[in-house]
Write a protein that holds these residues in place. Structure first.
Motif, PDB file in Angstrom:
ATOM      1  N   HIS A 112     -21.640  -8.850   0.830  1.00 31.78           N
ATOM      2  CA  HIS A 112     -21.334  -9.492   2.114  1.00 31.78           C
ATOM      3  C   HIS A 112     -20.295  -8.693   2.894  1.00 31.78           C
ATOM      4  O   HIS A 112     -20.445  -8.455   4.080  1.00 31.78           O
ATOM      5  CB  HIS A 112     -20.853 -10.924   1.873  1.00 31.78           C
ATOM      6  CG  HIS A 112     -20.722 -11.726   3.111  1.00 31.78           C
ATOM      7  ND1 HIS A 112     -19.639 -11.612   3.947  1.00 31.78           N
ATOM      8  CD2 HIS A 112     -21.527 -12.673   3.649  1.00 31.78           C
ATOM      9  CE1 HIS A 112     -19.788 -12.453   4.963  1.00 31.78           C
ATOM     10  NE2 HIS A 112     -20.924 -13.112   4.802  1.00 31.78           N
ATOM     11  N   ARG A 113     -19.218  -8.321   2.261  1.00 29.79           N
ATOM     12  CA  ARG A 113     -18.156  -7.458   2.767  1.00 29.79           C
ATOM     13  C   ARG A 113     -17.252  -8.073   3.831  1.00 29.79           C
ATOM     14  O   ARG A 113     -16.417  -7.383   4.389  1.00 29.79           O
ATOM     15  CB  ARG A 113     -18.719  -6.123   3.275  1.00 29.79           C
ATOM     16  CG  ARG A 113     -19.525  -5.403   2.219  1.00 29.79           C
ATOM     17  CD  ARG A 113     -19.878  -3.992   2.496  1.00 29.79           C
ATOM     18  NE  ARG A 113     -20.285  -3.691   3.837  1.00 29.79           N
ATOM     19  CZ  ARG A 113     -20.361  -2.450   4.316  1.00 29.79           C
ATOM     20  NH1 ARG A 113     -20.056  -1.437   3.533  1.00 29.79           N
ATOM     21  NH2 ARG A 113     -20.753  -2.226   5.531  1.00 29.79           N
ATOM     22  N   ASP A 114     -17.387  -9.365   4.120  1.00 29.43           N
ATOM     23  CA  ASP A 114     -16.477  -9.985   5.079  1.00 29.43           C
ATOM     24  C   ASP A 114     -16.393 -11.494   4.839  1.00 29.43           C
ATOM     25  O   ASP A 114     -16.565 -12.289   5.764  1.00 29.43           O
ATOM     26  CB  ASP A 114     -16.929  -9.693   6.512  1.00 29.43           C
ATOM     27  CG  ASP A 114     -15.849 -10.017   7.542  1.00 29.43           C
ATOM     28  OD1 ASP A 114     -14.654 -10.036   7.179  1.00 29.43           O
ATOM     29  OD2 ASP A 114     -16.199 -10.256   8.711  1.00 29.43           O
ATOM     30  N   ILE A 115     -16.094 -11.883   3.619  1.00 27.31           N
ATOM     31  CA  ILE A 115     -16.012 -13.304   3.295  1.00 27.31           C
ATOM     32  C   ILE A 115     -14.641 -13.825   3.696  1.00 27.31           C
ATOM     33  O   ILE A 115     -13.614 -13.243   3.355  1.00 27.31           O
ATOM     34  CB  ILE A 115     -16.264 -13.544   1.794  1.00 27.31           C
ATOM     35  CG1 ILE A 115     -17.697 -13.162   1.474  1.00 27.31           C
ATOM     36  CG2 ILE A 115     -15.985 -14.992   1.417  1.00 27.31           C
ATOM     37  CD1 ILE A 115     -18.046 -13.237   0.032  1.00 27.31           C
ATOM     38  N   LYS A 116     -14.653 -14.898   4.462  1.00 23.92           N
ATOM     39  CA  LYS A 116     -13.434 -15.578   4.881  1.00 23.92           C
ATOM     40  C   LYS A 116     -13.797 -17.025   5.172  1.00 23.92           C
ATOM     41  O   LYS A 116     -14.977 -17.367   5.268  1.00 23.92           O
ATOM     42  CB  LYS A 116     -12.810 -14.895   6.098  1.00 23.92           C
ATOM     43  CG  LYS A 116     -13.712 -14.764   7.287  1.00 23.92           C
ATOM     44  CD  LYS A 116     -13.029 -13.933   8.356  1.00 23.92           C
ATOM     45  CE  LYS A 116     -13.939 -13.699   9.541  1.00 23.92           C
ATOM     46  NZ  LYS A 116     -13.284 -12.893  10.556  1.00 23.92           N
ATOM     47  N   PRO A 117     -12.813 -17.911   5.261  1.00 22.50           N
ATOM     48  CA  PRO A 117     -13.103 -19.341   5.408  1.00 22.50           C
ATOM     49  C   PRO A 117     -14.011 -19.690   6.591  1.00 22.50           C
ATOM     50  O   PRO A 117     -14.789 -20.627   6.512  1.00 22.50           O
ATOM     51  CB  PRO A 117     -11.721 -19.973   5.570  1.00 22.50           C
ATOM     52  CG  PRO A 117     -10.807 -19.045   4.858  1.00 22.50           C
ATOM     53  CD  PRO A 117     -11.374 -17.678   5.092  1.00 22.50           C
ATOM     54  N   ASP A 132     -23.094 -15.387   8.339  1.00 22.36           N
ATOM     55  CA  ASP A 132     -22.733 -14.144   9.017  1.00 22.36           C
ATOM     56  C   ASP A 132     -22.792 -12.934   8.090  1.00 22.36           C
ATOM     57  O   ASP A 132     -21.789 -12.508   7.534  1.00 22.36           O
ATOM     58  CB  ASP A 132     -21.358 -14.251   9.671  1.00 22.36           C
ATOM     59  CG  ASP A 132     -21.083 -13.088  10.615  1.00 22.36           C
ATOM     60  OD1 ASP A 132     -21.939 -12.188  10.740  1.00 22.36           O
ATOM     61  OD2 ASP A 132     -20.004 -13.070  11.226  1.00 22.36           O
ATOM     62  N   PHE A 133     -23.965 -12.382   7.969  1.00 17.58           N
ATOM     63  CA  PHE A 133     -24.180 -11.208   7.131  1.00 17.58           C
ATOM     64  C   PHE A 133     -24.204  -9.925   7.955  1.00 17.58           C
ATOM     65  O   PHE A 133     -24.866  -8.957   7.602  1.00 17.58           O
ATOM     66  CB  PHE A 133     -25.489 -11.371   6.343  1.00 17.58           C
ATOM     67  CG  PHE A 133     -25.367 -12.321   5.195  1.00 17.58           C
ATOM     68  CD1 PHE A 133     -25.206 -11.860   3.902  1.00 17.58           C
ATOM     69  CD2 PHE A 133     -25.387 -13.698   5.398  1.00 17.58           C
ATOM     70  CE1 PHE A 133     -25.076 -12.734   2.843  1.00 17.58           C
ATOM     71  CE2 PHE A 133     -25.267 -14.580   4.347  1.00 17.58           C
ATOM     72  CZ  PHE A 133     -25.110 -14.095   3.065  1.00 17.58           C
ATOM     73  N   GLY A 134     -23.476  -9.916   9.075  1.00 15.88           N
ATOM     74  CA  GLY A 134     -23.478  -8.769   9.973  1.00 15.88           C
ATOM     75  C   GLY A 134     -22.966  -7.482   9.350  1.00 15.88           C
ATOM     76  O   GLY A 134     -23.402  -6.397   9.714  1.00 15.88           O
TER      77      GLY A 134
END
Length: 89
Positions: free
Chosen positions: A46-51, A66-68
């Motif tokens: 994923h490389r951008d996991i956040k709440p 959001d898998f952008g």
């Protein structure tokens, strides 16, 4: 999603989530990551996991969004980090 994203519960003006719900959310996110990293073909990072990207349905079931910035990888190749991606903390 009916319950919004996790960040609205952590940083918004809503009352704190009960520990049982927090635990359920943690297990749901861990399950999603396990699937993406180990069980999907090809492997997804994923490389951008956040709440704000952890979405919650009406029963607080986790959906990762959001898998952008996601990257598809072969399971045989070891992940190599050559540059920083995602949201800076």
């Amino acid at each position: 999603m009916p319950k919004g994203s996790l960040d609205t519960h952590l940083f918004g003006k809503k009352s704190p989530l009960p520990w049982a719900v927090r635990y359920k959310i943690s297990l749901g996110l861990a399950s999603a990551l396990l699937y993406l990293h180990e069980e999907s073909e090809p492997c997804v990072r994923h490389r951008d996991i956040k709440p704000s990207k952890v979405l919650l349905d009406s029963s607080f079931i986790v959906k990762l969004g959001d898998f952008g910035l996601a990257k598809l990888m072969d399971h045989e190749l070891r992940p190599q980090t050559t540059r920083l991606v995602g949201t800076l903390g």
